[in-house]
Scaffold this active site. Structure first.
Site, PDB file in Angstrom:
ATOM      1  N   GLY A 115       0.831  -1.203   0.000  1.00  0.00           N
ATOM      2  CA  GLY A 115       0.000   0.000   0.000  1.00  0.00           C
ATOM      3  C   GLY A 115       0.856   1.239   0.000  1.00  0.00           C
ATOM      4  N   GLY A 157       0.325   5.743   0.433  1.00  0.00           N
ATOM      5  CA  GLY A 157      -0.624   6.825   0.678  1.00  0.00           C
ATOM      6  C   GLY A 157       0.070   8.145   0.475  1.00  0.00           C
ATOM      7  N   VAL A 158      -0.551   9.173   0.987  1.00  0.00           N
ATOM      8  CA  VAL A 158       0.018  10.497   0.826  1.00  0.00           C
ATOM      9  C   VAL A 158       1.392  10.555   1.483  1.00  0.00           C
ATOM     10  CG1 VAL A 158      -0.279  12.911   1.487  1.00  0.00           C
ATOM     11  CG2 VAL A 158      -2.228  11.602   0.703  1.00  0.00           C
ATOM     12  N   SER A 159       1.511   9.861   2.598  1.00  0.00           N
ATOM     13  CA  SER A 159       2.723  10.055   3.378  1.00  0.00           C
ATOM     14  C   SER A 159       3.679   8.874   3.402  1.00  0.00           C
ATOM     15  CB  SER A 159       2.337  10.355   4.827  1.00  0.00           C
ATOM     16  OG  SER A 159       1.634   9.263   5.357  1.00  0.00           O
ATOM     17  N   ALA A 160       3.223   7.735   2.996  1.00  0.00           N
ATOM     18  CA  ALA A 160       4.040   6.566   3.317  1.00  0.00           C
ATOM     19  C   ALA A 160       3.894   5.434   2.315  1.00  0.00           C
ATOM     20  CB  ALA A 160       3.604   6.055   4.691  1.00  0.00           C
ATOM     21  N   VAL A 170       3.650   1.219   2.535  1.00  0.00           N
ATOM     22  CA  VAL A 170       3.421   0.150   3.508  1.00  0.00           C
ATOM     23  C   VAL A 170       3.912  -1.171   2.915  1.00  0.00           C
ATOM     24  CG1 VAL A 170       1.669  -1.049   4.879  1.00  0.00           C
ATOM     25  CG2 VAL A 170       1.435   1.403   4.449  1.00  0.00           C
ATOM     26  N   LYS A 184       4.802   0.537   8.009  1.00  0.00           N
ATOM     27  CA  LYS A 184       4.591   1.780   7.261  1.00  0.00           C
ATOM     28  C   LYS A 184       5.883   2.570   7.341  1.00  0.00           C
ATOM     29  CE  LYS A 184       1.327   5.640   7.314  1.00  0.00           C
ATOM     30  NZ  LYS A 184      -0.075   5.965   7.544  1.00  0.00           N
ATOM     31  N   ASP A 192     -11.042  11.166   8.895  1.00  0.00           N
ATOM     32  CA  ASP A 192     -10.708  10.663   7.563  1.00  0.00           C
ATOM     33  C   ASP A 192     -11.327   9.281   7.332  1.00  0.00           C
ATOM     34  OD1 ASP A 192      -9.625  11.155   5.098  1.00  0.00           O
ATOM     35  OD2 ASP A 192      -7.580  10.563   5.630  1.00  0.00           O
TER      36      ASP A 192
HETATM   37  N1  ATP Z   1      -1.570  -2.716   8.456  1.00  0.00           N
HETATM   38  C1  ATP Z   1      -1.765  -2.770   7.157  1.00  0.00           C
HETATM   39  N2  ATP Z   1      -1.884  -3.941   6.533  1.00  0.00           N
HETATM   40  C2  ATP Z   1      -2.072  -3.997   5.194  1.00  0.00           C
HETATM   41  N3  ATP Z   1      -2.169  -2.908   4.406  1.00  0.00           N
HETATM   42  C3  ATP Z   1      -2.060  -1.717   4.970  1.00  0.00           C
HETATM   43  C4  ATP Z   1      -1.838  -1.585   6.368  1.00  0.00           C
HETATM   44  N4  ATP Z   1      -1.776  -0.278   6.649  1.00  0.00           N
HETATM   45  C5  ATP Z   1      -1.944   0.364   5.512  1.00  0.00           C
HETATM   46  N5  ATP Z   1      -2.116  -0.482   4.482  1.00  0.00           N
HETATM   47  C6  ATP Z   1      -2.338  -0.121   3.081  1.00  0.00           C
HETATM   48  O1  ATP Z   1      -1.527   0.975   2.759  1.00  0.00           O
HETATM   49  C7  ATP Z   1      -2.328   2.077   2.326  1.00  0.00           C
HETATM   50  C8  ATP Z   1      -1.702   3.357   2.780  1.00  0.00           C
HETATM   51  O2  ATP Z   1      -1.601   3.373   4.189  1.00  0.00           O
HETATM   52  P1  ATP Z   1      -2.007   4.623   5.030  1.00  0.00           P
HETATM   53  O3  ATP Z   1      -3.428   4.963   4.731  1.00  0.00           O
HETATM   54  O4  ATP Z   1      -1.683   4.387   6.437  1.00  0.00           O
HETATM   55  O5  ATP Z   1      -1.035   5.705   4.429  1.00  0.00           O
HETATM   56  P2  ATP Z   1      -1.281   7.227   4.350  1.00  0.00           P
HETATM   57  O6  ATP Z   1      -0.103   7.849   3.698  1.00  0.00           O
HETATM   58  O7  ATP Z   1      -1.648   7.730   5.684  1.00  0.00           O
HETATM   59  O8  ATP Z   1      -2.542   7.239   3.384  1.00  0.00           O
HETATM   60  P3  ATP Z   1      -3.535   8.399   3.053  1.00  0.00           P
HETATM   61  O9  ATP Z   1      -3.357   8.634   1.600  1.00  0.00           O
HETATM   62  O10 ATP Z   1      -4.895   7.839   3.369  1.00  0.00           O
HETATM   63  O11 ATP Z   1      -3.148   9.513   3.894  1.00  0.00           O
HETATM   64  C9  ATP Z   1      -3.711   1.810   2.893  1.00  0.00           C
HETATM   65  O12 ATP Z   1      -4.719   2.415   2.138  1.00  0.00           O
HETATM   66  C10 ATP Z   1      -3.773   0.296   2.857  1.00  0.00           C
HETATM   67  O13 ATP Z   1      -4.208  -0.133   1.602  1.00  0.00           O
END
Ligand code: ATP
Length: 675
Positions: free
Chosen positions: A23, A25-28, A30, A45, A139
Site C-alpha cells: 500500500g 498513501g500520501v505520506s508513506a 506500507v 509503514k 478521515d
Molecule cells: N496494516 C496494514 N496492513 C495492510 N495494508 C495496509 C496496512 N496499513 C496500511 N495499508 C495499506 O496501505 C495504504 C496506505 O496506508 P495509510 O493509509 O496508512 O497511508 P497514508 O499515507 O496515511 O494514506 P492516506 O493517503 O490515506 O493519507 C492503505 O490504504 C492500505 O491499503
C-alpha cells in the site's frame, strides 16, 4: 509493570525483513514484513522523514494515536522507531487490504448490502470508542477500512485525527479544515463554528455510498469543485430508482448521516442502534463473500498501481489543460481577494466538465440539484438520472454549475463557501513571496490530548504502557517545524508567532504576538506524496484524487474573514458586503481571540510554576516533566494523570509555544535519546 502476555516488538530495523509493497498513501509506503525474532508477519509503514517536511505534525499525531488506542476495530501500532531518515511504524498485517483496494480489484460496482452493513457496523464501533474518548477520526473512508485474513475490520490512518477536550464548561470544537474533500462534512468546509464528532458521521454516510457504488460521490471532480458541490447541493444519498437493490433501512441510515446540519445527525452510539445494522453478519461472512478468491494483497496492489499509472497517462492529456486552467482561474480569483460574485461566477464557469454529470453524480445519486432540507422524503425529491441529464443539457454553463444559486447558497452560510475555500489557495504562486518570511510556523493541534484508553484499560495496561513508553514514545517524532508550509490548529493563532528562531534567554519569553495574515495553508490540494511540494503536479491528480485538504480556521478568522470584508484597495468595507455578512465573521474573530487569550493565560501560569527556565532550548523532556508536575491536576490534563497520554498532552501543549526552532535534526536526536 509489563503485561505478562504482551509481546515485545523489536525496535530495530534489522529485526525485520521487508517483503513486497502492499500500500501507499500520501505520506508513506506500507510493506508486508517479517518480524524475525517473533516469526510473525507484520505490516510496516515507512515514512521518509527527510521528505515529509510538510506534515510532521500529522505523522506525530498518527503515531501517538496508534500507540495509545486499544480497540479491536482500530489499527494499532505495535511499535515505531527511526531507521536512517525514515520512521518505521510496525502494525498488524491486514492481509485483505483496504475496502477501497478490494472494491477496485474485484467489486468495482460496490458491495452487497449485508457486506456493507457488516463493514460499517465495525467502523461504527470504532467511532463509538474514539468519540467516547474525545477523538475525531476525520478521515473515515473505504481506503482507511482494513480487513485481515480472518475478516476482522479495523479503521486505520490517524494522520489527521483530532481530539476534542472539555475544559470546564468550554468545549472546544476543531477548527481545522482537514480531510479528503469527497468525505468531508460541510461544516468542516464551512469553518465558522468548528466541528465535532458529527463530522465523522457525515464521512461514514459518504463511505456507505462509496461501498455501495464503488466510489464516493463527486469522486471524479477536483477538490475545489467537490467543496462547492458539497456546500451547494443537497446531500448525496441512495436513489430509489437507481439503487433499487438496497433496502429502505439502508437508504434511511445513509440519509440520517448525510444531513447538512450536524446537530441533526445521530451520534455514533445512536447510529449503531439503527436497524440497518441488524443486517450485519460475522467476520467469517466477510471472508467467504469478499476475501475468498482474491489474489494476495501485494499482487493486487501491484496490479492496481499499473492500472492507475496507465489511467493517469491516458487521462493526463485530457485533463491537464482544462484542470490547470480552472484551478488557475480559481486561484487567481480567490487569492487576489476578489469576492466580486460576477467575477467568480465567470471564473467558475471555466470548469466545464459538468456535462458528464449523468455519468458521475447521478451514478452516485448525488447529482440532483434539488435541495433536501432533511432526511424525510429523501428520494421522492431526487431527480432521476434522465431528468438531470435533460435539464443540464438545456442549461447554460452557469446553470450547469448551479451558479445561479451561488448567491443564495452563500447567503445561507455563515461563511461563504468561496471564502472558506480561500485558504486552500494560500499556497498559490502569487502568495508565495508574501508568505516567504513567515511561512514557517507550528502546529496548534496542541490542545489535543490523547485520552484514548479507558481508565480500566489504562489500569490493565499500566505495565504495558510503561513498558512501551520507552519504545513507543521514543519513536514519536518531536513536533518539528515544517520547512515550507505552516501548520496550525485551534489552540493558538497560528499566524501570531514570529518565525524567528528561539535561541537564547530573551527568546524564551513568549513568542512575540504579531498578527499577520500570512500563509497558514498546509497540506496537499491534490493527491500528492508528501515529499512533493510541487503544486504543478496537481493536475495529474484530477483523476486519482486521494489528497487531503488542511486549512485552519485561523485563515478564516484573521485573514479570510478580513479579506473578504474589506476591500484591499480602499481599506474600507467592500461595497458588496452587508452588515449581516460581516457580523458573524467579526463575532467569530472575537470569539477566537478570547479563546486564545484564555489559553495564553493558562499556559503562562503553568510555565511560571516551573523552575526550569531553559526548556525551550534544552529539550522537550525537561519541559515535559516540569510541566507534567505543574499540570498534575489542572485543566485539560485532569483525568489523564500517570499515563503517557498526559505526557503527550503536555508535550503537545508545550510544542505549541516552544518549538519555533524544532528542526528535524533536533528531534531526531531526541528520538535517538529515547525520550
Ligand atoms: N496494516 C496494514 N496492513 C495492510 N495494508 C495496509 C496496512 N496499513 C496500511 N495499508 C495499506 O496501505 C495504504 C496506505 O496506508 P495509510 O493509509 O496508512 O497511508 P497514508 O499515507 O496515511 O494514506 P492516506 O493517503 O490515506 O493519507 C492503505 O490504504 C492500505 O491499503
Amino acid at each position: 509493570m509489563e503485561h505478562p502476555l504482551e509481546k515485545r516488538y523489536p525496535v530495530s530495523a534489522q529485526d525485520y525483513k521487508l517483503y513486497e509493497e502492499v500500500g501507499d498513501g500520501v505520506s508513506a509506503t506500507v510493506f508486508r514484513a517479517l518480524c524475525i525474532p517473533l516469526n510473525e508477519i507484520v505490516a510496516i509503514k515507512v515514512l521518509d522523514l527527510e521528505k515529509c517536511n510538510n506534515d510532521l505534525d500529522g505523522i506525530r499525531r498518527e503515531v501517538q494515536t496508534m500507540s495509545l488506542i486499544d480497540h479491536p476495530n482500530l489499527l494499532p501500532a505495535h511499535c515505531s522507531f527511526t531507521a536512517g531518515h525514515c520512521l518505521w511504524v510496525v502494525m498488524p498485517y491486514m492481509a485483505g487490504g483496504s475496502c477501497l483496494h478490494i472494491m477496485k480489484s474485484a467489486y468495482p460496482e460496490g458491495f452487497e448490502e449485508p457486506v456493507i452493513a457488516t463493514l460499517l457496523r465495525e467502523v461504527l464501533k470504532a467511532l463509538v470508542y474514539l468519540h467516547a474518548h474525545g477523538h475525531i477520526h476525520r478521515d473515515v473512508k473505504a481506503g482507511n477500512i482494513l480487513i485481515d485474513s480472518n475478516g476482522a475490520v479495523k479503521l486505520a490512518d490517524f494522520g489527521v485525527s483530532a481530539c476534542m477536550f472539555d475544559s470546564g464548561d468550554r468545549q472546544r470544537s476543531r477548527n481545522t479544515f482537514v480531510g479528503t474533500p469527497c468525505w468531508m462534512a460541510p461544516e468542516v468546509m464551512q469553518q465558522l463554528h468548528g466541528y465535532d464528532f458529527k463530522a465523522d458521521i457525515w464521512s461514514l454516510g459518504i463511505t456507505a455510498l462509496e461501498l455501495a457504488h464503488g466510489h464516493a460521490p463527486f469522486s471524479k471532480y477536483p477538490p475545489m469543485k467537490v467543496l462547492l458541490m458539497t456546500l451547494q447541493n443537497a446531500p448525496p444519498g441512495l436513489d430509489y430508482e437507481r439503487d433499487k437493490r438496497f433496502s429502505k433501512s439502508f437508504k434511511e441510515m445513509v440519509a440520517t448521516c448525510l444531513v447538512k446540519d450536524p446537530k441533526k445527525r445521530p451520534t455514533s452510539e445512536k447510529l449503531l442502534k439503527h436497524h440497518f445494522f441488524k443486517h450485519a453478519r460475522s467476520y467469517d461472512y466477510l471472508v467467504h463473500t469478499i476475501l475468498d478468491g482474491l489474489a494476495p494483497l501485494g499482487e493486487r496492489f501491484r496490479l492496481l498501481k499499473t492500472k492507475e499509472a496507465d489511467l493517469l497517462v491516458q487521462n493526463k492529456a485530457l485533463y491537464e489543460d482544462k484542470e490547470q486552467l480552472s484551478q488557475q482561474e480559481y486561484i487567481k480569483g480567490i487569492s487576489a481577494w476578489n469576492f466580486n460574485l460576477e467575477d467568480l461566477k465567470s471564473q467558475a464557469a471555466l470548469i466545464q466538465d459538468y456535462d458528464d454529470v449523468s455519468n458521475a453524480e447521478d451514478q452516485d445519486g448525488s447529482g440532483k440539484q434539488m435541495d433536501r432540507s432533511d432526511v424525510d422524503g429523501l428520494s421522492e425529491e431526487r431527480m432521476s438520472p434522465e431528468t438531470v441529464t435533460t435539464s443540464i443539457a438545456a442549461a447554460s454553463p452557469e446553470d450547469r454549475l448551479g451558479l445561479h444559486d451561488l448567491e443564495g447558497s452563500f447567503a445561507s452560510f455563515p461563511i461563504k463557501p468561496l471564502q472558506a475555500l480561500k485558504g486552500c489557495f494560500d499556497i498559490g504562486e502569487d502568495d508565495k513571496g508574501a508568505n516567504g518570511s513567515n511561512g514557517k510556523g507550528f502546529t496548534g493541534s496542541e490542545s489535543e490530548q490523547l485520552i484514548l484508553k479507558s481508565s480500566r484499560a489504562m489500569d490493565q495496561n499500566a505495565g504495558k504502557n510503561e513498558g512501551e513508553d520507552s519504545r513507543q514514545s521514543s519513536s514519536l517524532p518531536r513536533q518539528a517545524i515544517p520547512e515550507y508550509k505552516t501548520f496550525s490548529g485551534s489552540l493558538m493563532p497560528d499566524n501570531t508567532f514570529s518565525s524567528r528562531k528561539v535561541t537564547g534567554d530573551e527568546d524564551r519569553n513568549f513568542p512575540q504576538l504579531k498578527f499577520q495574515s500570512d500563509c497558514i495553508y498546509s497540506g496537499p490540494l491534490y493527491r500528492q506524496r508528501r515529499e512533493t511540494n510541487n503544486t504543478d503536479n496537481a493536475s495529474e491528480s484530477a483523476v486519482v484524487q486521494r489528497g487531503r485538504f488542511k486549512v485552519t480556521s485561523a485563515d478564516l478568522s484573521s485573514k479570510g474573514a478580513t479579506n473578504c470584508i474589506f476591500s484591499p484597495s480602499t481599506g474600507g468595507p467592500s461595497p458588496n458586503v452587508t452588515a449581516s455578512a460581516i457580523l458573524p465573521s467579526l463575532q467569530y474573530i472575537l470569539q477566537q481571540n478570547t479563546v486564545q487569550r484564555e489559553e495564553l493565560i493558562r499556559l503562562i501560569k503553568y510555565l511560571e510554576q516551573t523552575s526550569d527556565t531553559t526548556f525551550f532550548c534544552k529539550g522537550e523532556r525537561t519541559a515535559i516533566s516540569a510541566l507534567s508536575a505543574a499540570t498534575e491536576n489542572q485543566g485539560p490534563c485532569r483525568g489523564i494523570a500517570k499515563s503517557k497520554s498526559k505526557k503527550l498532552a503536555v508535550r503537545e501543549t508545550i510544542t505549541c509555544f516552544g518549538q519555533q526552532q524544532s528542526l528535524k535534526k533536533d528531534w531526531k536526536a531526541w528520538i535517538r535519546e529515547g525520550a
